[in-house]
Structure formats: structure tokens, C-alpha cells
Scaffold this motif. Structure first.
Motif, PDB file in Angstrom:
ATOM      1  N   ALA A   1       0.828  -1.208   0.000  1.00 14.04           N
ATOM      2  CA  ALA A   1       0.000   0.000   0.000  1.00 14.04           C
ATOM      3  C   ALA A   1       0.863   1.259   0.000  1.00 14.04           C
ATOM      4  CB  ALA A   1      -0.923   0.001   1.215  1.00 14.04           C
ATOM      5  N   ASN A   2       2.126   1.110   0.393  1.00 14.38           N
ATOM      6  CA  ASN A   2       3.049   2.244   0.388  1.00 14.38           C
ATOM      7  C   ASN A   2       3.574   2.422  -1.040  1.00 14.38           C
ATOM      8  OD1 ASN A   2       5.237   4.024   0.635  1.00 14.38           O
ATOM      9  ND2 ASN A   2       5.774   3.269   2.675  1.00 14.38           N
ATOM     10  N   LYS A   3       3.131   3.481  -1.701  1.00  9.86           N
ATOM     11  CA  LYS A   3       3.494   3.696  -3.104  1.00  9.86           C
ATOM     12  C   LYS A   3       4.758   4.533  -3.272  1.00  9.86           C
ATOM     13  CE  LYS A   3      -0.211   1.483  -4.253  1.00  9.86           C
ATOM     14  NZ  LYS A   3      -0.110   0.070  -4.708  1.00  9.86           N
TER      15      LYS A   3
ATOM     16  N   VAL B   1      -8.081 -10.759  -9.527  1.00 11.50           N
ATOM     17  CA  VAL B   1      -9.085  -9.839  -8.985  1.00 11.50           C
ATOM     18  C   VAL B   1      -8.366  -8.694  -8.278  1.00 11.50           C
ATOM     19  CG1 VAL B   1     -10.799 -11.658  -8.665  1.00 11.50           C
ATOM     20  CG2 VAL B   1      -9.238 -11.078  -6.792  1.00 11.50           C
ATOM     21  N   THR B   2      -9.083  -7.622  -8.054  1.00 10.83           N
ATOM     22  CA  THR B   2      -8.549  -6.495  -7.303  1.00 10.83           C
ATOM     23  C   THR B   2      -8.973  -6.642  -5.847  1.00 10.83           C
ATOM     24  OG1 THR B   2      -8.654  -5.035  -9.231  1.00 10.83           O
ATOM     25  CG2 THR B   2      -8.507  -3.985  -7.072  1.00 10.83           C
ATOM     26  N   LEU B   3      -8.006  -6.731  -4.958  1.00 11.65           N
ATOM     27  CA  LEU B   3      -8.313  -6.917  -3.539  1.00 11.65           C
ATOM     28  C   LEU B   3      -8.915  -5.640  -2.960  1.00 11.65           C
ATOM     29  CD1 LEU B   3      -5.182  -8.939  -2.384  1.00 11.65           C
ATOM     30  CD2 LEU B   3      -7.436  -9.803  -3.031  1.00 11.65           C
ATOM     31  N   PRO B   4      -9.911  -5.757  -2.076  1.00  7.50           N
ATOM     32  CA  PRO B   4     -10.644  -4.576  -1.605  1.00  7.50           C
ATOM     33  C   PRO B   4      -9.851  -3.651  -0.689  1.00  7.50           C
ATOM     34  CG  PRO B   4     -11.398  -6.557  -0.474  1.00  7.50           C
ATOM     35  CD  PRO B   4     -10.487  -7.005  -1.567  1.00  7.50           C
ATOM     36  N   TYR B   5      -8.912  -4.178   0.093  1.00  7.83           N
ATOM     37  CA  TYR B   5      -8.172  -3.333   1.026  1.00  7.83           C
ATOM     38  C   TYR B   5      -6.973  -2.665   0.366  1.00  7.83           C
ATOM     39  CZ  TYR B   5     -10.850  -5.101   5.013  1.00  7.83           C
ATOM     40  OH  TYR B   5     -11.855  -5.410   5.896  1.00  7.83           O
ATOM     41  N   SER B   6      -6.111  -3.481  -0.247  1.00 13.31           N
ATOM     42  CA  SER B   6      -4.869  -2.951  -0.817  1.00 13.31           C
ATOM     43  C   SER B   6      -5.050  -2.420  -2.233  1.00 13.31           C
ATOM     44  CB  SER B   6      -3.796  -4.043  -0.828  1.00 13.31           C
ATOM     45  OG  SER B   6      -4.186  -5.123  -1.676  1.00 13.31           O
ATOM     46  N   GLY B   7      -6.090  -2.863  -2.924  1.00 12.05           N
ATOM     47  CA  GLY B   7      -6.271  -2.467  -4.324  1.00 12.05           C
ATOM     48  C   GLY B   7      -5.333  -3.185  -5.267  1.00 12.05           C
ATOM     49  N   GLU B   8      -4.640  -4.217  -4.780  1.00 11.77           N
ATOM     50  CA  GLU B   8      -3.703  -4.965  -5.616  1.00 11.77           C
ATOM     51  C   GLU B   8      -4.448  -5.901  -6.561  1.00 11.77           C
ATOM     52  OE1 GLU B   8      -0.872  -7.209  -3.423  1.00 11.77           O
ATOM     53  OE2 GLU B   8      -0.533  -5.616  -1.975  1.00 11.77           O
ATOM     54  N   SER B   9      -3.816  -6.166  -7.692  1.00 15.18           N
ATOM     55  CA  SER B   9      -4.284  -7.226  -8.572  1.00 15.18           C
ATOM     56  C   SER B   9      -3.723  -8.534  -8.029  1.00 15.18           C
ATOM     57  CB  SER B   9      -3.798  -6.985 -10.006  1.00 15.18           C
ATOM     58  OG  SER B   9      -4.201  -8.042 -10.851  1.00 15.18           O
ATOM     59  N   PHE B  10      -4.590  -9.513  -7.789  1.00 15.35           N
ATOM     60  CA  PHE B  10      -4.162 -10.731  -7.105  1.00 15.35           C
ATOM     61  C   PHE B  10      -4.673 -11.972  -7.824  1.00 15.35           C
ATOM     62  CE2 PHE B  10      -4.801 -14.107  -3.968  1.00 15.35           C
ATOM     63  CZ  PHE B  10      -3.525 -14.189  -3.422  1.00 15.35           C
ATOM     64  N   SER B  11      -3.821 -12.975  -7.909  1.00 21.53           N
ATOM     65  CA  SER B  11      -4.199 -14.288  -8.427  1.00 21.53           C
ATOM     66  C   SER B  11      -3.484 -15.340  -7.596  1.00 21.53           C
ATOM     67  CB  SER B  11      -3.833 -14.414  -9.911  1.00 21.53           C
ATOM     68  OG  SER B  11      -2.459 -14.155 -10.120  1.00 21.53           O
ATOM     69  N   VAL B  12      -3.901 -16.580  -7.750  1.00 20.39           N
ATOM     70  CA  VAL B  12      -3.360 -17.668  -6.935  1.00 20.39           C
ATOM     71  C   VAL B  12      -2.323 -18.453  -7.740  1.00 20.39           C
ATOM     72  CG1 VAL B  12      -3.900 -19.763  -5.640  1.00 20.39           C
ATOM     73  CG2 VAL B  12      -5.504 -17.846  -5.633  1.00 20.39           C
TER      74      VAL B  12
ATOM     75  N   ALA C   1      -2.589  -0.383   9.332  1.00 22.92           N
ATOM     76  CA  ALA C   1      -1.900  -0.743   8.090  1.00 22.92           C
ATOM     77  C   ALA C   1      -2.540  -1.993   7.504  1.00 22.92           C
ATOM     78  CB  ALA C   1      -0.417  -0.993   8.361  1.00 22.92           C
ATOM     79  N   ILE C   2      -2.449  -2.123   6.194  1.00 19.75           N
ATOM     80  CA  ILE C   2      -2.964  -3.301   5.511  1.00 19.75           C
ATOM     81  C   ILE C   2      -1.923  -4.414   5.627  1.00 19.75           C
ATOM     82  CG2 ILE C   2      -3.718  -4.249   3.303  1.00 19.75           C
ATOM     83  CD1 ILE C   2      -4.479  -1.344   2.521  1.00 19.75           C
ATOM     84  N   ARG C   3      -2.330  -5.535   6.194  1.00 19.62           N
ATOM     85  CA  ARG C   3      -1.420  -6.661   6.372  1.00 19.62           C
ATOM     86  C   ARG C   3      -1.972  -7.905   5.675  1.00 19.62           C
ATOM     87  NH1 ARG C   3       2.353  -5.699  10.519  1.00 19.62           N
ATOM     88  NH2 ARG C   3       2.993  -3.528  10.174  1.00 19.62           N
TER      89      ARG C   3
ATOM     90  N   VAL D   1      -6.947 -13.551   4.017  1.00 20.92           N
ATOM     91  CA  VAL D   1      -6.465 -12.897   2.802  1.00 20.92           C
ATOM     92  C   VAL D   1      -5.708 -11.610   3.139  1.00 20.92           C
ATOM     93  CG1 VAL D   1      -7.075 -12.022   0.522  1.00 20.92           C
ATOM     94  CG2 VAL D   1      -8.397 -13.876   1.526  1.00 20.92           C
ATOM     95  N   GLU D   2      -6.405 -10.589   3.552  1.00 22.72           N
ATOM     96  CA  GLU D   2      -5.765  -9.358   3.990  1.00 22.72           C
ATOM     97  C   GLU D   2      -6.761  -8.506   4.761  1.00 22.72           C
ATOM     98  OE1 GLU D   2      -4.512  -7.024   0.615  1.00 22.72           O
ATOM     99  OE2 GLU D   2      -6.545  -6.296   0.217  1.00 22.72           O
ATOM    100  N   GLY D   3      -6.217  -7.611   5.588  1.00 18.59           N
ATOM    101  CA  GLY D   3      -7.087  -6.731   6.355  1.00 18.59           C
ATOM    102  C   GLY D   3      -6.294  -5.659   7.061  1.00 18.59           C
ATOM    103  N   LEU D   4      -6.975  -4.819   7.797  1.00 18.74           N
ATOM    104  CA  LEU D   4      -6.341  -3.734   8.539  1.00 18.74           C
ATOM    105  C   LEU D   4      -5.877  -4.237   9.898  1.00 18.74           C
ATOM    106  CD1 LEU D   4      -8.816  -0.798   7.788  1.00 18.74           C
ATOM    107  CD2 LEU D   4      -6.554  -1.157   6.792  1.00 18.74           C
ATOM    108  N   ARG D   5      -4.660  -3.827  10.286  1.00 21.06           N
ATOM    109  CA  ARG D   5      -4.118  -4.191  11.584  1.00 21.06           C
ATOM    110  C   ARG D   5      -3.585  -2.936  12.279  1.00 21.06           C
ATOM    111  NH1 ARG D   5      -6.032  -8.194   9.979  1.00 21.06           N
ATOM    112  NH2 ARG D   5      -5.242 -10.332   9.976  1.00 21.06           N
ATOM    113  N   PRO D   6      -3.820  -2.794  13.579  1.00 26.63           N
ATOM    114  CA  PRO D   6      -3.221  -1.670  14.299  1.00 26.63           C
ATOM    115  C   PRO D   6      -1.727  -1.906  14.483  1.00 26.63           C
ATOM    116  CG  PRO D   6      -4.424  -3.102  15.812  1.00 26.63           C
ATOM    117  CD  PRO D   6      -4.691  -3.624  14.423  1.00 26.63           C
ATOM    118  N   VAL D   7      -0.898  -0.923  14.182  1.00 25.81           N
ATOM    119  CA  VAL D   7       0.551  -1.047  14.319  1.00 25.81           C
ATOM    120  C   VAL D   7       1.119   0.215  14.954  1.00 25.81           C
ATOM    121  CG1 VAL D   7       0.857  -2.626  12.386  1.00 25.81           C
ATOM    122  CG2 VAL D   7       0.919  -0.173  11.980  1.00 25.81           C
ATOM    123  N   LEU D   8       2.201   0.049  15.701  1.00 24.63           N
ATOM    124  CA  LEU D   8       2.933   1.174  16.241  1.00 24.63           C
ATOM    125  C   LEU D   8       4.064   1.468  15.284  1.00 24.63           C
ATOM    126  CD1 LEU D   8       3.458   3.207  18.524  1.00 24.63           C
ATOM    127  CD2 LEU D   8       4.876   1.483  19.635  1.00 24.63           C
ATOM    128  N   ASP D   9       3.971   2.578  14.579  1.00 24.42           N
ATOM    129  CA  ASP D   9       4.937   2.894  13.531  1.00 24.42           C
ATOM    130  C   ASP D   9       6.138   3.610  14.121  1.00 24.42           C
ATOM    131  OD1 ASP D   9       6.307   3.498  11.269  1.00 24.42           O
ATOM    132  OD2 ASP D   9       4.562   4.189  10.140  1.00 24.42           O
TER     133      ASP D   9
END
Length: 333
Positions: A98-100, A265-276, A207-209, A188-196
Motif C-alpha cells: 500500500a506504500n506507493k 481480482v482487485t483486492l478490496p483493502y490494498s487495491g492490488e491485482s491478485f491471483s493464486v 496498516a494493511i497486512r 487474505v488481507e485486512g487492517l491491523r493496528p501497528v505502532l509505527d
């Protein structure tokens, strides 16, 4: 049939072992994992082992930790471009997709953790530990009390440089257990609380993990010639639609990466294109005492083969009924 399992494991398979409690499902699964998804270190190249090492141990580092580890591995001095091309930094950049603007993030981490006495970095805000300094030629070095602050990082790099230990095995599988509270965010992926620790404030943010399955897919892409397995215990106890989400279509053999009908597919949290990846097998276990086969999600039933596991009465170490003796009248069975 062990021969059949060996042949099938070379291709993407989706399989569920099912049966009543105590029939040896876990026992059969453990034998399959050891046979197909473990590899002795003696047969693993140093490059292959290092790729897996980075994917498992370096990917969880913060930016300043990765920069310190990379500098140590590079002899204590490097430019930002060199740091960005280091395997540790590349792995973290992929994990934090997610960090561009990775370059700016790394620059910030280096400057925030620069020693106070630096003559080339004039930022007013600094963060502990102070382990970097910038030279007039814009290259970075380790400075201050970096040896104490980065002691664990030094051990990590030394382990990385030493290569694979001869007495161990590489395990190419991940193991999860489904339950009613297990969801898409864990799998798959989701938001996680992190101490940056790489920002000026050092505050908690989200952050998306990657979840267990997405992380295994990343590892599988690093070793495309090897077969990996996603092992799901008690697969029928989870909400399949909720956990798999849009991935329920991607796991089909002909929808995998490189297949004739490959889909992403485009993942909903990260917006990445993902396949298996095609080198991932999905293997589940199911206790029919919890829920009958007929009640399973139809989408799941269409995409998996089901292998019944009946009671295993063999008397050998590890078998579920090993050592069990039952008396029937005067006869010992």
C-alpha cells in the motif's frame, strides 16, 4: 494411495479429508505434509533457502530495522539506491504494497534515526534508536550505538549469510484452523493496528497486512519450482463465503496463474491485482460430527475433491488406535 498423492501434489489440488472424529484425518495429513511439502536442507540451494528466509523473517522488520540490517550486510556503508535493491528492503516493499513511495519512506526512516551529532542531517525531530549518519556523498553509514541497538539484526544477517543449516527441514506449508470468528482479514488481507516507529509521531495507526493465504502465495512465487500447501483444519466450521471472498473462484486449477483461464481480482483493502499461484495446494480436514457434508457451501463443494477417512485400525506408531486393545469376552482384540 501414496503414489497417487505424490503425482497429484505436482499440480494444484483442492482436497478435503472428511470423516467422524478419531478416524486418523490428522495422521494422514501429517504424513502427506512430511512427504510432499517438507524438504531436507541438504537438498536446498543457498539462494533458495535465502529467499524463504527473507520471506519468513525479514519481511516483518520495520523500515529502519531493514535499513540497519541491509547496511550491516553491505559492510556498513551504502547509498539509498543500493539499500532499495537489497533483498530485505524489496521483501518489505512487497509486503507493504500500500506504500506507493518507498524511496521517500526509506529516506524518512534514515533521517528520523540519525544520530544527534550528524553534520549532514538537520531534521529537528529524531527518534530512538539513533543508528545512522549520512556522509557528504549522500551515502549512509551505521553510527552511534548501533551495535547494541541492532544486536538482534546482526544475528539475523549472520544467519542469512551462513546459509541453510544441515540438520533442519524447510516446511512449505501454512496451517490455520477455521472457526466462527475467523474471517477474510485473517485469511487474505485486512487492517491491523501497528505502532509505527518510522514516523515522526510514532503513534498507532492502521496498516494493511497480508493474511495467512496471501502470505503463502507470496512465498510460493519466490520458489515456483516447489509445491506449497495451505492446510485448513476444521474447514467446515468457518463461514466459507466470508473467509474466501472473491478468492473462491481463483482457487480452481484452471483459474490459477499461468493457466488457460487464469483470472485475477482487485483486492478490496490494498487495491492490488491478485491471483493464486499454480504451485499452491489447498488441503482441508472436516469433522462430519460438526456439520454434514450436504450442508457445506455449494461453491466449496464444487471446487474441492472429498476424500473419506474411515477408522484406521493399524497398530503402528502414530496411528489413532495404536496400542488400543479391546476385550470381547475372553478374547483380546
Amino acid at each position: 494411495d501414496e503414489t497417487a498423492d505424490s503425482d497429484a501434489a505436482r499440480f494444484p489440488i483442492n482436497r478435503i479429508y472428511y470423516g467422524p472424529p478419531g478416524t486418523g484425518k490428522t495422521y494422514e495429513l501429517s504424513k502427506l505434509l512430511k512427504r510432499e511439502y517438507e524438504q531436507a536442507m541438504t537438498s536446498v540451494s543457498k539462494e533458495e533457502w535465502q529467499n524463504q528466509f527473507v520471506g519468513e523473517k525479514a519481511v516483518g522488520l520495520t523500515w529502519w530495522e531493514a535499513a540497519a540490517a541491509a547496511l550491516y550486510q553491505l559492510g556498513g556503508k551504502a547509498s539509498v539506491d543500493t539499500l532499495l535493491n537489497h533483498p530485505f528492503m524489496k521483501a518489505i516493499a512487497v509486503a507493504k504494497s500500500a506504500n506507493k513511495n518507498v524511496r521517500n519512506t526509506v529516506w524518512g526512516a534514515l533521517q528520523y534515526h540519525t544520530i544527534e551529532s550528524s553534520e549532514t542531517v538537520k531534521m529537528s525531530k529524531r527518534m530512538a534508536p539513533a543508528v545512522f549518519d549520512k556522509l557528504p556523498d549522500s551515502s549512509w553509514i551505521l553510527a552511534g550505538d548501533w551495535e547494541d541497538a541492532a544486536a538482534d539484526l546482526k544475528k539475523l544477517v549472520d544467519e542469512y549469510d551462513a546459509g541453510p543449516p544441515s540438520a533442519e527441514y524447510i516446511k512449505r506449508y501454512s496451517f490455520v484452523t477455521f472457526h466462527q470468528s475467523y474471517g477474510y482479514e485473517e485469511f487474505v488481507e485486512g487492517l491491523r493496528p501497528v505502532l509505527d516507529g518510522d514516523t515522526e509521531t510514532g503513534e498507532i495507526h492502521y496498516a494493511i497486512r497480508a493474511g495467512a493465504f496471501k502470505d503463502l502465495c507470496r512465498k510460493a512465487r519466490l520458489a515456483p519450482d516447489q509445491q506449497f500447501a495451505m492446510v485448513i483444519d476444521e474447514i467446515n466450521r468457518g463461514n466459507i463465503s466470508k473467509i474466501f471472498g472473491e478468492l473462491i473462484t481463483l482457487i480452481e486449477a484452471d483459474k490459477r496463474e499461468g493457466a488457460v483461464n487464469a483470472i485475477s481480482v482487485t483486492l478490496p483493502y490494498s487495491g492490488e491485482s491478485f491471483s493464486v499461484p499454480a504451485n499452491i495446494d489447498i488441503i482441508g480436514t472436516m469433522n462430519t460430527a460438526d456439520r454434514s457434508l450436504a450442508l457445506l457451501d455449494t461453491a466449496l463443494r464444487r471446487r474441492f475433491e472429498f476424500v473419506p477417512v474411515m477408522p484406521d485400525a493399524r497398530d503402528e506408531p502414530g496411528a489413532p488406535l495404536a496400542g488400543l486393545r479391546v476385550s470381547m469376552g475372553e478374547q483380546l482384540v
